[in-house]
Every structure is written in C-alpha cells, then in structure tokens.
Design a protein around this motif. Sequence first.
Motif, PDB file in Angstrom:
ATOM      1  N   GLU A 168       0.842  -1.206   0.000  1.00 58.29           N
ATOM      2  CA  GLU A 168       0.000   0.000   0.000  1.00 58.29           C
ATOM      3  C   GLU A 168       0.873   1.250   0.000  1.00 58.29           C
ATOM      4  OE1 GLU A 168      -3.192   1.555  -0.765  1.00 58.29           O
ATOM      5  OE2 GLU A 168      -3.785  -0.247   0.359  1.00 58.29           O
ATOM      6  N   THR A 169       0.549   2.195  -0.886  1.00 58.17           N
ATOM      7  CA  THR A 169       1.309   3.437  -0.977  1.00 58.17           C
ATOM      8  C   THR A 169       0.772   4.460   0.014  1.00 58.17           C
ATOM      9  OG1 THR A 169       1.724   3.062  -3.332  1.00 58.17           O
ATOM     10  CG2 THR A 169       2.033   5.304  -2.507  1.00 58.17           C
ATOM     11  N   ALA A 170       1.671   5.102   0.738  1.00 56.24           N
ATOM     12  CA  ALA A 170       1.319   6.227   1.605  1.00 56.24           C
ATOM     13  C   ALA A 170       1.821   7.509   0.948  1.00 56.24           C
ATOM     14  CB  ALA A 170       1.939   6.049   2.985  1.00 56.24           C
ATOM     15  N   PHE A 171       1.223   8.621   1.324  1.00 55.10           N
ATOM     16  CA  PHE A 171       1.534   9.896   0.690  1.00 55.10           C
ATOM     17  C   PHE A 171       1.993  10.912   1.732  1.00 55.10           C
ATOM     18  CE2 PHE A 171      -1.931   7.848  -1.645  1.00 55.10           C
ATOM     19  CZ  PHE A 171      -1.330   7.682  -2.885  1.00 55.10           C
ATOM     20  N   VAL A 216      -1.720   6.959 -15.963  1.00 56.53           N
ATOM     21  CA  VAL A 216      -3.004   7.474 -15.474  1.00 56.53           C
ATOM     22  C   VAL A 216      -3.024   7.501 -13.950  1.00 56.53           C
ATOM     23  CG1 VAL A 216      -5.498   7.108 -15.424  1.00 56.53           C
ATOM     24  CG2 VAL A 216      -4.226   6.747 -17.555  1.00 56.53           C
ATOM     25  N   GLU A 217      -2.532   6.443 -13.324  1.00 58.38           N
ATOM     26  CA  GLU A 217      -2.467   6.396 -11.853  1.00 58.38           C
ATOM     27  C   GLU A 217      -1.534   7.475 -11.314  1.00 58.38           C
ATOM     28  OE1 GLU A 217      -3.221   1.657 -10.879  1.00 58.38           O
ATOM     29  OE2 GLU A 217      -1.197   2.387 -11.248  1.00 58.38           O
ATOM     30  N   ALA A 218      -0.413   7.686 -11.989  1.00 55.54           N
ATOM     31  CA  ALA A 218       0.534   8.704 -11.545  1.00 55.54           C
ATOM     32  C   ALA A 218      -0.098  10.092 -11.601  1.00 55.54           C
ATOM     33  CB  ALA A 218       1.793   8.655 -12.403  1.00 55.54           C
ATOM     34  N   ASP A 219      -0.842  10.359 -12.672  1.00 57.97           N
ATOM     35  CA  ASP A 219      -1.506  11.662 -12.779  1.00 57.97           C
ATOM     36  C   ASP A 219      -2.563  11.831 -11.701  1.00 57.97           C
ATOM     37  OD1 ASP A 219      -2.354  14.147 -14.333  1.00 57.97           O
ATOM     38  OD2 ASP A 219      -4.200  12.962 -14.364  1.00 57.97           O
ATOM     39  N   GLN A 220      -3.356  10.791 -11.471  1.00 61.41           N
ATOM     40  CA  GLN A 220      -4.391  10.866 -10.444  1.00 61.41           C
ATOM     41  C   GLN A 220      -3.774  11.071  -9.059  1.00 61.41           C
ATOM     42  OE1 GLN A 220      -7.951  10.709 -10.739  1.00 61.41           O
ATOM     43  NE2 GLN A 220      -7.681  11.418  -8.633  1.00 61.41           N
ATOM     44  N   ALA A 221      -2.703  10.330  -8.774  1.00 59.16           N
ATOM     45  CA  ALA A 221      -2.046  10.455  -7.476  1.00 59.16           C
ATOM     46  C   ALA A 221      -1.481  11.858  -7.286  1.00 59.16           C
ATOM     47  CB  ALA A 221      -0.931   9.414  -7.347  1.00 59.16           C
ATOM     48  N   HIS A 222      -0.922  12.428  -8.337  1.00 55.03           N
ATOM     49  CA  HIS A 222      -0.353  13.771  -8.202  1.00 55.03           C
ATOM     50  C   HIS A 222      -1.443  14.818  -7.969  1.00 55.03           C
ATOM     51  CE1 HIS A 222       2.617  16.929  -8.647  1.00 55.03           C
ATOM     52  NE2 HIS A 222       1.770  17.563  -9.434  1.00 55.03           N
TER      53      HIS A 222
END
Length: 443
Positions: A117-120, A329-335
Amino acid sequence: MSAAGLVPALRLAESAGLHDLLAQRLTVPSPNAATKATSVVGGMLAGADSIDDLDLLRHGGMGRLFGGVRAPSTLGTFLRSFTHGHVQQLDAVGGRLLAGLADRVPGLVAGGDAAEETAFIDVDDTIREVHGYAKQGAAYGYSRVRGLNIQLATVSTPLSAPVIARARLRKGNTASAAGAGRLLAQAIGTARASGVKGPILCRADSAYYGWAFVGTAIRAKTWFSVTARMTPSVSAAITGIDQEAWTPIKYPNAIWEETEQRWISDAEVAEVAFVAFTGRRKAEHVACRLVVRRVKRLQALAGDGTEQGELFASYRHHAFITNSTLDIVEADQAHRDHAIVEQVIAELKDGALAHLPSGKYAANAAWVALAVIAFNIARATAVAANMAKVRWATLRKRIINIPARIAATGRRLILHLPIRWPWAEQWDTLHALATGPPTPATT
C-alpha cells in the motif's frame, strides 16, 4: 460542563504518551510545563483560537475533572518563555506522539502497515495573515498579504484522512521551499515510526521543484511527484511529445464512449523520459519521468454567439516529474490528489490557527506546534469514535463540545450526557478505547 468530549480525547492522548513525552523532552523554564502545554492543547481541542479563549477550560465543573488548569494570563506567560530550541522540542514531541497515537488507534494511518500500500507525504505552506506592527517576523510574502508563513507536511493513505507529521512557523517573506529538505526528511521518519511500511510518494507543487526536495526523497528511498516549472527544458520536452502518445483520461465532465470503450475528454496525459536539474553538478542530475496533462482551452464564441471553429487546438499543459512505478493514469491521479493538504490547512485556519495570538515570534511558533498536536489528537479521536474522515469542526460539534452534568457516587465521578443524542454510540466507543487496555499486537 460544556465540553465532556475532552475527557476521552485527553485520556486517549495521555495513553499515547502525551504527558510523559512533554515531561521528558520539554525543558522550557516554567514550572509544570507539561501541564500547561496540555492545557493549551485541551483548549484548542474545544475550539480555542486565542490565549483568552483558553479560559473555557475553567468554567463550570471542569476543575473537578481536570487538575492543573491554568488561567489564560499564566498560559500566555508560559508561551512567551519559549525559545527556538524549545519549539523544536515540541515539534519532536508531536512526531513521537503521532507514532503513539497510531499504535493506540490502528486505523489512524489505515493501510500503512501493508507492504504493497502506498502512503503519501504532502508538503505545502500557507500565509497566516496578522495585523498590527508588534508581530515579530511578520512580512509580505508571495500572497502579498502581511503575515507569517506556516510550512507543513502531512501523511495520508487511500484509506485514511491526513495527519500532520511536521510543521513549522517561518517569517512571512520566507521562500516556500526554504528548509523543505529537512522538513521532508523528518516527515518520512515520522511516517515510518507511525507504522508506514510500504512505498511512500512525496508530493509537492512547483514551489518545491528543486534538488532539496527531490534529493531528500531519493536519499530516503521514496518516490517523489513534484509539479515542474515551465523552464525551457521542460517546454522543449513537452513540445517533442508525439501527438499519438496522448491518452484521454477520466476528468470532470468526461463521457464514457461504449462503442470505442474509452473516455471522451478534453484532458489527456502523456509522458516522456526527462533529466531534471541539469544546471546543477552531474551527481545531482535526476533521470525521471515527465508526465504531462493537457486540457483544451475554451474557445471564444463568435459575434453571433456560436462556437468558432478551430484550425489548431490550444491546450494548457500541467507537467510533473516523478520516479514512481505507477502507470501514467495512476501517476496523474495520485499527483492531483496532492490537493488534500489544502484540507488540513483549511481545518487549522478554521480552528486553532484562526489567529497567531502573540506578538512574540517564538510564542507563535510554540502555538503552531501545539496546534499540530491538537490536530492529530482530534484526528485520532475521530477514528476511535468511528467517524474517521469528519473535519475537526464537525468533531467538536458532535463529540467534544457536548454538555454533561457531573455527579459523584462514592469516590467516582459520573458524567450524565444528553439523552436521545445522535452520536452517543460513537462517544461510548471512543471512551471505551481511550480508557481501555492497548490494542493487542498482531503477529
């Protein structure tokens, strides 16, 4: 009393180590410093946003439930006795308390203990406007408002609302990125201590586009995602993207086309290999991905009110650099989700940081550090009450600022809470966790 929710909230903080940490680490030259600091935190939890507001801790039967509550004048003198070193001690207490709260309330950083799981971690700063000429450090910054600058780093996961890992007060004209490397390093350490085991994505806007932020993320072996400034090299990289490389994405007002099985949208993304910071020494060149989102500009209407035809589409481009392995797409959404840090800033300004109450800079810095502690306690309180994502103001209304009548039987005090109260079950859940034994460790 009008704030019965302070009882379980402060019991939860005490069980996570608040009083012990303050007693061990805070060396400010003031008697009973730990008790005074806890008084300020308790007042903030109940809605105090100035030193005078801290008097709410002395009304009604509060003295029967809490010992050592001090008058606002005493707490103001206490805050003015702080130096920069004492503020750093409070900052360290806040980081360790967050780890204690995460251990006491496992859902506080939900999903962080999963290796996949990625944390931010989100870093940003804001200007807190001040008035009068007696405020030390006040100046005109990038917002053209006279005030003091607050820089903070939050930790969140897809399953949990953000908590504050680190924050600091700075002069009003301080550049946004000043000290970002040290702040990020401390925030990463706090996130790991709070149980985050998986990958961490460190996000920031273009004000932090530089080696200090990105280099710290690389040294800590984390991912970064930072909005790129439109430098000549970035502009040239965007210009070189092939028109066939753009991928439509789900964006506000996008339409799903069943026949073609794709999103019809004015927003598209593409990526290109990029080397950032080539103006620095070679060891600090960063090979990464440049991800670009473009959105078609609205076309002006013709004189008769109809849409003008276009020979060439005109786009607004938004680029960021990243070293993550997420797909485009995931990278853009996460940013784009970096905006979650604005929620934290709004909650602070709607609560304890509605004002910076002192004319002395160090006292205001201590106030900010205590506000961070109060915010994290409030977030843990909300999670423990099964209200994980409510805002601080909502928590105050539903759980903390609840009237109660105090009764005594034998040597026990009993709180009589309102009947037919919609959030009685959540209050009971919070009280049971705050006063019960720690959650058993899983193996």
